[in-house]
Design a protein around this motif. Structure first.
Motif, PDB file in Angstrom:
ATOM      1  N   LEU A 199       2.502 -10.657 -28.808  1.00  0.00           N
ATOM      2  CA  LEU A 199       2.205 -11.261 -30.103  1.00  0.00           C
ATOM      3  C   LEU A 199       0.886 -10.731 -30.649  1.00  0.00           C
ATOM      4  CD1 LEU A 199       3.221 -15.002 -29.528  1.00  0.00           C
ATOM      5  CD2 LEU A 199       4.564 -13.159 -30.552  1.00  0.00           C
ATOM      6  N   ARG A 200       0.859 -10.501 -31.963  1.00  0.00           N
ATOM      7  CA  ARG A 200      -0.335 -10.007 -32.644  1.00  0.00           C
ATOM      8  C   ARG A 200      -0.887 -11.020 -33.642  1.00  0.00           C
ATOM      9  NH1 ARG A 200       0.266  -7.282 -29.016  1.00  0.00           N
ATOM     10  NH2 ARG A 200       0.615  -5.035 -28.838  1.00  0.00           N
ATOM     11  N   ASP A 201      -0.024 -11.642 -34.381  1.00  0.00           N
ATOM     12  CA  ASP A 201      -0.439 -12.603 -35.394  1.00  0.00           C
ATOM     13  C   ASP A 201      -0.849 -13.909 -34.714  1.00  0.00           C
ATOM     14  OD1 ASP A 201      -0.919 -14.048 -37.662  1.00  0.00           O
ATOM     15  OD2 ASP A 201       1.127 -13.905 -38.461  1.00  0.00           O
ATOM     16  N   THR A 202      -2.053 -14.405 -35.024  1.00  0.00           N
ATOM     17  CA  THR A 202      -2.534 -15.641 -34.402  1.00  0.00           C
ATOM     18  C   THR A 202      -1.693 -16.849 -34.789  1.00  0.00           C
ATOM     19  OG1 THR A 202      -4.110 -15.916 -36.210  1.00  0.00           O
ATOM     20  CG2 THR A 202      -4.890 -14.786 -34.232  1.00  0.00           C
ATOM     21  N   ASP A 203      -1.064 -16.815 -35.957  1.00  0.00           N
ATOM     22  CA  ASP A 203      -0.221 -17.941 -36.362  1.00  0.00           C
ATOM     23  C   ASP A 203       1.060 -18.037 -35.547  1.00  0.00           C
ATOM     24  OD1 ASP A 203      -2.013 -18.702 -38.313  1.00  0.00           O
ATOM     25  OD2 ASP A 203      -1.047 -17.499 -39.875  1.00  0.00           O
ATOM     26  N   LYS A 204       1.390 -16.989 -34.788  1.00  0.00           N
ATOM     27  CA  LYS A 204       2.583 -17.004 -33.946  1.00  0.00           C
ATOM     28  C   LYS A 204       2.261 -17.286 -32.480  1.00  0.00           C
ATOM     29  CE  LYS A 204       4.973 -13.679 -36.911  1.00  0.00           C
ATOM     30  NZ  LYS A 204       5.603 -12.337 -36.997  1.00  0.00           N
ATOM     31  N   TYR A 205       1.008 -17.520 -32.163  1.00  0.00           N
ATOM     32  CA  TYR A 205       0.618 -17.762 -30.786  1.00  0.00           C
ATOM     33  C   TYR A 205       1.267 -19.036 -30.239  1.00  0.00           C
ATOM     34  CZ  TYR A 205      -3.045 -14.187 -30.587  1.00  0.00           C
ATOM     35  OH  TYR A 205      -3.735 -13.002 -30.568  1.00  0.00           O
ATOM     36  N   THR A 206       1.551 -19.013 -28.946  1.00  0.00           N
ATOM     37  CA  THR A 206       1.962 -20.231 -28.252  1.00  0.00           C
ATOM     38  C   THR A 206       0.722 -20.978 -27.779  1.00  0.00           C
ATOM     39  OG1 THR A 206       2.141 -19.009 -26.178  1.00  0.00           O
ATOM     40  CG2 THR A 206       4.131 -19.212 -27.524  1.00  0.00           C
ATOM     41  N   ILE A 207       0.917 -22.168 -27.278  1.00  0.00           N
ATOM     42  CA  ILE A 207      -0.233 -23.009 -26.975  1.00  0.00           C
ATOM     43  C   ILE A 207      -1.078 -22.495 -25.801  1.00  0.00           C
ATOM     44  CG2 ILE A 207       0.888 -24.661 -25.406  1.00  0.00           C
ATOM     45  CD1 ILE A 207      -0.575 -26.836 -27.163  1.00  0.00           C
ATOM     46  N   PRO A 208      -0.522 -21.829 -24.764  1.00  0.00           N
ATOM     47  CA  PRO A 208      -1.426 -21.282 -23.737  1.00  0.00           C
ATOM     48  C   PRO A 208      -2.370 -20.226 -24.285  1.00  0.00           C
ATOM     49  CG  PRO A 208       0.783 -21.450 -22.871  1.00  0.00           C
ATOM     50  CD  PRO A 208       0.885 -21.697 -24.344  1.00  0.00           C
ATOM     51  N   VAL A 209      -1.889 -19.339 -25.162  1.00  0.00           N
ATOM     52  CA  VAL A 209      -2.751 -18.321 -25.750  1.00  0.00           C
ATOM     53  C   VAL A 209      -3.684 -18.947 -26.786  1.00  0.00           C
ATOM     54  CG1 VAL A 209      -2.794 -16.123 -26.981  1.00  0.00           C
ATOM     55  CG2 VAL A 209      -0.976 -16.596 -25.357  1.00  0.00           C
ATOM     56  N   GLY A 210      -3.176 -19.901 -27.566  1.00  0.00           N
ATOM     57  CA  GLY A 210      -4.018 -20.554 -28.557  1.00  0.00           C
ATOM     58  C   GLY A 210      -5.154 -21.342 -27.942  1.00  0.00           C
ATOM     59  N   LEU A 211      -4.961 -21.852 -26.712  1.00  0.00           N
ATOM     60  CA  LEU A 211      -6.033 -22.604 -26.060  1.00  0.00           C
ATOM     61  C   LEU A 211      -7.228 -21.717 -25.727  1.00  0.00           C
ATOM     62  CD1 LEU A 211      -4.146 -25.004 -23.621  1.00  0.00           C
ATOM     63  CD2 LEU A 211      -5.492 -25.629 -25.624  1.00  0.00           C
ATOM     64  N   THR A 212      -7.020 -20.428 -25.524  1.00  0.00           N
ATOM     65  CA  THR A 212      -8.150 -19.549 -25.237  1.00  0.00           C
ATOM     66  C   THR A 212      -9.098 -19.479 -26.432  1.00  0.00           C
ATOM     67  OG1 THR A 212      -6.857 -17.617 -25.954  1.00  0.00           O
ATOM     68  CG2 THR A 212      -6.795 -18.194 -23.626  1.00  0.00           C
ATOM     69  N   GLN A 213      -8.563 -19.355 -27.633  1.00  0.00           N
ATOM     70  CA  GLN A 213      -9.405 -19.392 -28.818  1.00  0.00           C
ATOM     71  C   GLN A 213      -9.985 -20.782 -29.039  1.00  0.00           C
ATOM     72  OE1 GLN A 213      -7.173 -17.904 -32.158  1.00  0.00           O
ATOM     73  NE2 GLN A 213      -7.201 -15.799 -31.407  1.00  0.00           N
ATOM     74  N   PHE A 214      -9.213 -21.791 -28.708  1.00  0.00           N
ATOM     75  CA  PHE A 214      -9.672 -23.168 -28.868  1.00  0.00           C
ATOM     76  C   PHE A 214     -10.862 -23.452 -27.955  1.00  0.00           C
ATOM     77  CE2 PHE A 214      -9.206 -27.653 -27.517  1.00  0.00           C
ATOM     78  CZ  PHE A 214      -9.463 -28.264 -28.730  1.00  0.00           C
ATOM     79  N   PHE A 215     -10.827 -22.954 -26.730  1.00  0.00           N
ATOM     80  CA  PHE A 215     -11.938 -23.168 -25.808  1.00  0.00           C
ATOM     81  C   PHE A 215     -13.217 -22.495 -26.308  1.00  0.00           C
ATOM     82  CE2 PHE A 215      -8.855 -23.623 -22.018  1.00  0.00           C
ATOM     83  CZ  PHE A 215      -8.647 -24.942 -22.371  1.00  0.00           C
TER      84      PHE A 215
END
Length: 301
Positions: A243-259
């Motif tokens: 995945l390249r687009d951040t809007d298509k991220y799943t929650i495990p990958v999105g949590l890295t940016q969230f942290f």
């Protein structure tokens, strides 16, 4: 008259002593002690396993300043503002819905294909059946991550990179070997007389599969569904690579940016962790009975 010598009498062996058996009271005490010991070990393990989760749950209901002052205190009030901030401001809602869509679609596709293929392989006789079964099971011996480079090139040629469809197909294909292994072993134990009786009543293959086989393999279907749901939901590797687009991220990958963005806001950080954990907890809580019945279904056969 001939005199005969009297034979010496051999002393009789003493009667064997009766075996000493423990009294019922002593056996009851021993069994009670064993049960208390086992329960104590299980409670200690549960406290160690669920203690951190409980602290995160309590911290998600408290503001950050209270967490920093006393990390293990109880919340003074149930404040859900951390969850609102994590869901809306941190885009966890988008990541969560992406994970729900990908996980449900991939698990449904994997189970549907596997149960139909297992029915044909185990309940029908045709040339090449053994080779086809071995072909499916061989996927258990080859980790899918070893073929990442060919998978990436194949997805790039098919336009599936940076798409949810690519992840759905990848997860479904990688889960088919294990699902087929469980379902074929379960279906082989089903009596053939059930199909023969249904066929005498005029049922065709589709009717037999839908009305006879599926109700009988429901416990096994619950087991494979749960065992495919958990790794698909928690997977971090494939979404990070494909995945390249951040809007298509799943929650495990999105949590890295969230942290990285909310590392100082402990309350919002804890709320995001609970949001990511909640689906798995609910699935295992409501499906635990089906899991146990599916794992023990073959014992009575």
């Amino acid at each position: 008259m001939t005199s005969t010598l009297a034979r010496p009498r051999t002393p009789k062996a003493p009667p064997p002593e009766p075996a000493r058996t423990s009294s019922p009271r002593r056996r009851t005490r021993a069994g009670l002690g064993t049960r208390i010991g086992v329960q104590a070990v299980l409670w200690i393990y549960a406290a160690i396993a669920f203690g951190p989760i409980l602290l995160v749950l309590l911290g998600s209901l408290r503001p950050t300043n209270e967490i920093l002052q006393n990390p293990i205190a109880l919340p003074t009030s149930f404040d859900l503002s951390n969850y609102v901030r994590a869901w809306e401001s941190a885009s966890l809602g988008t990541y969560f819905l992406n994970s729900v869509f990908i996980t449900i679609c991939s698990v449904a596709l994997c189970v549907t294909v596997s149960v139909a293929a297992a029915f044909v392989i185990t309940r029908r006789v045709f040339r090449g059946r053994a080779f086809l079964a071995a072909f499916f099971i061989a996927g258990l011996m080859v980790p899918a991550k070893l073929g990442l480079l060919p998978i990436y090139y194949m997805f790039q040629a098919g336009g599936l990179v940076d798409t949810h469809l690519g992840l759905i197909l990848l997860y479904a294909a990688s889960g088919i070997p294990f699902t087929m292994f469980v379902l074929m072993g379960f279906m082989r134990g089903l009596p053939v007389e059930l199909e023969e009786a249904a066929r005498l009543d005029g049922a065709n293959d589709g009717r037999i599969f839908w009305s006879v086989i599926l109700p009988l393999v429901r416990p096994a279907l619950a087991v494979v569904t749960i065992f495919q749901f958990a790794p698909t939901w928690n997977d971090f590797f494939y979404p990070l690579v494909l995945l390249r687009d951040t809007d298509k991220y799943t929650i495990p990958v999105g949590l890295t940016q969230f942290f990285g963005e909310y590392s100082a806001d402990r309350g919002t950080l804890f709320a995001g962790l609970i949001i990511a954990l909640l689906p798995l907890a609910l699935v295992f809580a409501f499906a635990s009975k089906q899991i146990m019945s599916g794992l023990t279904a073959g014992i009575s056969k």
